[in-house]
Design a protein around this motif. Structure first.
Motif, short mmCIF file in Angstrom:
data_model
loop_
_atom_site.label_atom_id
_atom_site.label_comp_id
_atom_site.label_asym_id
_atom_site.label_seq_id
_atom_site.Cartn_x
_atom_site.Cartn_y
_atom_site.Cartn_z
N PHE A 31 69.07 42.63 47.65
CA PHE A 31 69.39 44.04 47.83
C PHE A 31 69.62 44.23 49.39
CE2 PHE A 31 68.93 48.67 48.37
CZ PHE A 31 70.06 48.99 47.57
N THR A 74 70.59 53.03 55.48
CA THR A 74 69.94 52.54 54.38
C THR A 74 69.37 51.34 54.95
OG1 THR A 74 71.43 53.33 52.76
CG2 THR A 74 69.97 51.48 52.27
N HIS A 93 61.08 47.34 45.23
CA HIS A 93 62.06 47.82 44.44
C HIS A 93 62.36 49.36 44.40
CE1 HIS A 93 62.86 43.78 43.56
NE2 HIS A 93 62.30 43.69 42.73
N ARG A 96 63.39 50.66 47.91
CA ARG A 96 64.53 50.23 48.40
C ARG A 96 65.77 51.38 47.89
NH1 ARG A 96 62.97 43.95 47.12
NH2 ARG A 96 61.84 43.58 49.17
N TYR A 97 65.58 51.33 46.45
CA TYR A 97 66.78 52.04 45.76
C TYR A 97 66.48 53.55 46.03
CZ TYR A 97 67.65 48.00 43.03
OH TYR A 97 67.79 46.57 42.50
N THR A 98 65.22 54.04 46.44
CA THR A 98 65.00 55.49 46.84
C THR A 98 65.70 55.59 48.10
OG1 THR A 98 62.93 55.53 45.50
CG2 THR A 98 63.29 57.22 47.17
N PHE A 100 68.19 54.15 49.36
CA PHE A 100 69.80 53.96 49.37
C PHE A 100 70.13 55.29 48.83
CE2 PHE A 100 73.47 52.43 46.78
CZ PHE A 100 74.41 52.51 47.59
N PHE A 101 69.41 55.88 47.57
CA PHE A 101 69.90 57.15 46.96
C PHE A 101 69.57 58.43 48.01
CE2 PHE A 101 68.00 61.08 44.93
CZ PHE A 101 69.14 61.26 44.22
N TRP A 104 72.38 58.27 50.71
CA TRP A 104 73.68 58.71 50.25
C TRP A 104 73.72 60.10 50.22
CZ3 TRP A 104 75.67 56.33 45.01
CH2 TRP A 104 76.99 56.55 44.81
#
Length: 250
Positions: A31, A74, A93, A96-98, A100-101, A104
């Motif tokens: 990622f 990010t 995981h 990381r996705y949090t 990015f969200f 954004w």
């Protein structure tokens, strides 16, 4: 002529992020590789589009700038997550996705008029990492801890969130205390270089926003400083959720 020189400087200095990109590629941080590659490509396309005045692939320079800002922020948050020294892959995981969200949506909320939400997101991820760094440095001075085996790491709490700790009931405060009261084995040789390069990069960023030259020299130098700082920050800790360098197997 000044615009051409500025363009060459800004494009060439984006390469300062390549050493850190090579490092996370070796570590199989997929990622992080996706975000890092996207940041490099969007930044490069922004510089070309802004200098030429043309749309590239139907996208305007401001839109590339928008994407570049999201991915750069990010990337900074992913660095902070790495410096938390976590082992549990599910937790990593999720974070990381949090990141990015949130980056954004923070950029969408701020637009071009503000950076309030973006700063809040970065501070939220940076605060635990900085707190752990301060605690570890103070602990290392007193105890001179060495991590030579898995037993040492478990004893000092580096296995936070691992299978060994599952099934144990504790309060939220105890989990939080366990998270922050960990002495991580930071690489001392990279720490000073990271601190200096980050400080220089922040100063140059301020100068870029206050008094940029036609050659965009502050922007170019800031990219170099942040490229160096990202490399040294990735070097501060190994990957605790996997082997630091994973070989290729066929």
């Amino acid at each position: 002529m000044a615009s051409l020189i500025g363009f060459i400087l800004c494009v060439s200095t984006t390469g300062s992020f390549l050493p850190s990109f090579k490092l996370i590629l070796q570590r199989r941080r997929h990622f992080e590789c996706f975000v890092g590659a996207g940041q490099l490509i969007s930044t490069l396309l922004f510089e070309i589009s802004a200098a030429s005045g043309f749309k590239l692939f139907g996208i305007k320079a401001d839109e590339y700038h928008h994407v570049s800002d999201i991915l750069t922020e990010t990337y900074a948050c992913l660095l902070m997550i790495h410096l938390m020294g976590l082992r549990n892959e599910d937790t990593l995981h999720l974070l990381r996705y949090t990141a990015f969200f949130l980056c954004w949506f923070a950029k969408l909320g701020d637009g071009w008029e503000s950076v309030v939400f973006e700063v809040l997101v970065i501070v939220a991820f940076a605060t635990p990492a900085i707190a752990l760094l301060i605690y570890s440095l103070s602990g290392l001075k007193k105890k001179k801890l060495r991590y030579q085996s898995m037993n040492d790491r478990e004893r000092d709490g580096l296995s936070y969130g691992s299978s060994a700790s599952r099934g144990k009931f504790d309060t939220g405060f105890e989990s939080l205390n366990k998270f922050f009261m960990r002495s991580l084995p930071y690489n001392g040789s990279s720490l000073l270089s990271a601190a200096v390069s980050v400080s220089v990069g922040l100063v140059l960023l301020v100068l870029e926003n206050l008094r940029e030259t036609r050659l965009r020299i502050f922007h170019a130098l800031a990219q170099v400083a942040f490229g160096l700082s990202s490399y040294h920050l990735w070097q501060l800790l190994p990957c605790f959720d996997k082997d630091d360098m994973i070989g290729n197997y066929r």
